[in-house]
Write a protein that holds these residues in place. Sequence first.
Motif, mmCIF file in Angstrom:
data_model
loop_
_atom_site.group_PDB
_atom_site.id
_atom_site.type_symbol
_atom_site.label_atom_id
_atom_site.label_comp_id
_atom_site.label_asym_id
_atom_site.label_seq_id
_atom_site.Cartn_x
_atom_site.Cartn_y
_atom_site.Cartn_z
ATOM 1 N N ARG A 166 41.755 24.723 43.595
ATOM 2 C CA ARG A 166 40.558 25.339 43.035
ATOM 3 C C ARG A 166 39.336 25.171 43.962
ATOM 4 O O ARG A 166 38.464 26.037 44.000
ATOM 5 C CB ARG A 166 40.260 24.751 41.648
ATOM 6 C CG ARG A 166 41.354 25.053 40.628
ATOM 7 C CD ARG A 166 41.075 24.381 39.294
ATOM 8 N NE ARG A 166 42.140 24.658 38.340
ATOM 9 C CZ ARG A 166 42.153 25.704 37.507
ATOM 10 N NH1 ARG A 166 41.132 26.548 37.514
ATOM 11 N NH2 ARG A 166 43.160 25.886 36.685
ATOM 12 N N ALA A 204 39.684 27.805 46.584
ATOM 13 C CA ALA A 204 39.471 29.121 45.974
ATOM 14 C C ALA A 204 37.986 29.383 45.762
ATOM 15 O O ALA A 204 37.485 30.485 46.027
ATOM 16 C CB ALA A 204 40.230 29.211 44.648
ATOM 17 N N ARG A 205 37.253 28.372 45.289
ATOM 18 C CA ARG A 205 35.808 28.554 45.100
ATOM 19 C C ARG A 205 35.103 28.762 46.435
ATOM 20 O O ARG A 205 34.135 29.514 46.533
ATOM 21 C CB ARG A 205 35.225 27.335 44.379
ATOM 22 C CG ARG A 205 35.395 27.354 42.875
ATOM 23 C CD ARG A 205 34.445 26.374 42.198
ATOM 24 N NE ARG A 205 34.724 25.000 42.599
ATOM 25 C CZ ARG A 205 35.556 24.190 41.971
ATOM 26 N NH1 ARG A 205 36.202 24.631 40.893
ATOM 27 N NH2 ARG A 205 35.750 22.959 42.394
ATOM 28 N N GLY A 253 35.440 32.213 47.245
ATOM 29 C CA GLY A 253 34.913 33.115 46.221
ATOM 30 C C GLY A 253 36.008 33.749 45.381
ATOM 31 O O GLY A 253 35.792 34.826 44.806
ATOM 32 N N LEU A 254 37.171 33.088 45.301
ATOM 33 C CA LEU A 254 38.298 33.612 44.517
ATOM 34 C C LEU A 254 38.368 32.912 43.157
ATOM 35 O O LEU A 254 37.954 31.766 43.000
ATOM 36 C CB LEU A 254 39.624 33.397 45.255
ATOM 37 C CG LEU A 254 39.882 34.241 46.504
ATOM 38 C CD1 LEU A 254 41.182 33.812 47.165
ATOM 39 C CD2 LEU A 254 39.949 35.716 46.137
ATOM 40 N N SER A 255 38.940 33.621 42.192
ATOM 41 C CA SER A 255 39.217 33.030 40.883
ATOM 42 C C SER A 255 40.733 32.864 40.726
ATOM 43 O O SER A 255 41.529 33.525 41.410
ATOM 44 C CB SER A 255 38.674 33.917 39.756
ATOM 45 O OG SER A 255 39.377 35.149 39.725
ATOM 46 N N THR A 256 41.133 31.973 39.804
ATOM 47 C CA THR A 256 42.576 31.798 39.548
ATOM 48 C C THR A 256 43.186 33.076 38.974
ATOM 49 O O THR A 256 44.364 33.367 39.196
ATOM 50 C CB THR A 256 42.792 30.635 38.571
ATOM 51 O OG1 THR A 256 42.025 30.867 37.385
ATOM 52 C CG2 THR A 256 42.370 29.308 39.197
ATOM 53 N N TYR A 257 42.361 33.842 38.273
ATOM 54 C CA TYR A 257 42.873 35.085 37.694
ATOM 55 C C TYR A 257 43.285 36.067 38.780
ATOM 56 O O TYR A 257 44.301 36.747 38.677
ATOM 57 C CB TYR A 257 41.814 35.718 36.783
ATOM 58 C CG TYR A 257 42.186 37.120 36.332
ATOM 59 C CD1 TYR A 257 43.110 37.312 35.308
ATOM 60 C CD2 TYR A 257 41.626 38.238 36.953
ATOM 61 C CE1 TYR A 257 43.460 38.587 34.913
ATOM 62 C CE2 TYR A 257 41.970 39.513 36.565
ATOM 63 C CZ TYR A 257 42.899 39.686 35.536
ATOM 64 O OH TYR A 257 43.253 40.948 35.154
ATOM 65 N N SER A 258 42.478 36.160 39.859
ATOM 66 C CA SER A 258 42.793 37.111 40.932
ATOM 67 C C SER A 258 44.100 36.740 41.625
ATOM 68 O O SER A 258 44.891 37.611 42.005
ATOM 69 C CB SER A 258 41.638 37.171 41.933
ATOM 70 O OG SER A 258 41.417 35.886 42.511
ATOM 71 N N ASN A 298 30.739 38.281 46.576
ATOM 72 C CA ASN A 298 29.519 38.413 45.774
ATOM 73 C C ASN A 298 28.260 38.073 46.578
ATOM 74 O O ASN A 298 27.175 38.586 46.305
ATOM 75 C CB ASN A 298 29.595 37.507 44.541
ATOM 76 C CG ASN A 298 30.657 37.975 43.565
ATOM 77 O OD1 ASN A 298 30.927 39.174 43.485
ATOM 78 N ND2 ASN A 298 31.263 37.046 42.831
#
Length: 659
Positions: free
Chosen positions: A307, A310-311, A314-319, A370
């Motif tokens: 995580r 991923a942060r 700029g990624l989310s776990t959903y993506s 973003n």
Amino acid sequence: TSSLFVALVIIPVFASQFIRKEDLERRPNRKRILRILAVMLLLAVAGYLTGLYLMANILVLVILVTVMNIYFFSPMGKWFQTKGLRWLEKVYTATLVYALKGRNSYFFILGTVLLLMATIGLFYVRQPKVLFFPDNDPQFINIIATYPIGTDIEATNTMVLMMEAEIRDALEPYAHIVKSMLTTVGEGAVGENENVIGNTPNRGLVTVSFIDYELRGGINTSDIQEELSALLIGRYPGVQVSVEKNSMGPPAGKPVNIELSGPDYDRLISLTEEVRAYIESAAIPGIEGLKMDLDVGKPELVVNIDREKARRFGLSTYSVASTLRTSLYGKEISDFKVGEDEYPIQLRLARDDRYDLPTLMNQKITFRDNASGQIRQVPISAVADLSFSSTYDAVKRKDMNRVITLYSNVLEGYNANDINLRLKRLLPAFEMPEGYKYEFTGEQEEQQDSMAFLMRAMLIALSVILLILVSQFNSGIKPAIILLSVLFSTIGVFGGLSTFRMDFVVIMTGIGIVSLAGIVVNNAIVLIDYIDLLKARKRAELGMEENALLPVETSRECIVEAGQTRLRPVLLTAITTILGLITLAVGLNINFRTLLTDFDPQFYFGGDMVAFWGPMSWTVIFGLTFSTFMTLVIVPSMYHITYLIRVRMLKWFGERREA
């Protein structure tokens, strides 16, 4: 209700118009009848010549029945009415007079009670098989093969094809009675009493269907099931094979079904394995093979997402999850339209890439940053890694407790109730941890519920009958006599089942006993009511009060006269009911259509429905056969004893009053 209306309204009208006093000595005009039959025979010949076969066959059938009536049925009926029935009435009258003489009535009642106890004792000594639903010959057989979970459907298909070839070779001697053989692999490979959740790529089902019973030439399909069980069970290492036949009743679960429940799932799994090993060590014959309804070795790939990384991107776990899901299962992105039809367009990786782990993990996730607003791409492997693991296929709960079920079919020739009885004696010696328990469910639970329901239905029926009889006779003794006759009628049921070593089928035999109660009650009511009617007439002749007690000898004469009068209707109702049910009990089959068109009745005994309806029919036949004797002899004896007791009690009270 309809028959009551017909009996009270329609039949008296018909009787007054069409029934005349028959002269038994008058002979039918045979010459006139033969002339009519000759004309019918000519019409039948004309029908055959013109192709009207149905009309011609009906005429021939009428001719044959008429000739048999003239030379056989009519003389036999006259002999029965003039000699046979009168002889029977003499024998019955002598028997009834003897039963009512002195203290003989007490001995008859005592003998009936002892016979009831002896019959129940014989029933338990013989220990007939107790079945939930009748044990039938298979109309089709299901062979279910369960391979280790995670087996690819192509591998399952290859192995099931090998099994199918062996089954086909084993069925070669019976090929002429095999109707079809259907193999299902994956989804839909589920047995009759199974409830499998989700896809089943590791399961295969081979269904062997047989032709109808009458066309099998006497071959027993239960023997074929035994051969397939011996051939397939235990033959394939690591594969659970189950051979089961179609059930006669509704789905009721497995014959052997033990639910274990507790709070901790891992402890429950190990406990279930211990229970299975404990039962298998007892080597109880007839158990096909205990299986768990939980697959604990379901392989899985765990995608561990970092995580923090991923942060940073700029990624989310959903993506990440969405990209993997689209790669494997696809995503509908548009429609392809042809005329009025629309076809969804699914986007996903090619087949080879879907099964390649590096390709899956190195595919790039495309997203808009973003912070900068630019399109960026990051491979999945930059923010996640893979690990191999195993898990459960499902977690089942009951009353908020986790539940695992041990289940098994019963091999052909063994009784599920006997096996469960041995298991119930075995398992109490197994020490269960606190908070964990087991219970027998499935077919056993349904059987217990059905027995309780039929018992309640019987008690409710007898209670309603009692209320009606008390209001009808304004007495408590006479309804008690009638209900005792229902109890004594079970002597015939248990005696017949024990003598002929028949199975006790919970559903059908229970329904038969409830039905028998209504028939027995009718005969007893009519007999007792007619005794009361004759006594009322005697009181009127002697000028006595309405409720005055007749002398014992006069009461005995009324009982004998009532028995003589009611002998014919009681016998005829019993005989007609028994003869009508025998055809159902033995499975007498006649094809009337082919009989009339081709003179081919396709006559045979037995069939699949005999196994279902036979137990109910034999229950009524056995019970009604004995209850007929009981109604004609034992019910008058009980009535006479109660009358004697009443007379003696009044005499005793009178003497005390005088003293």
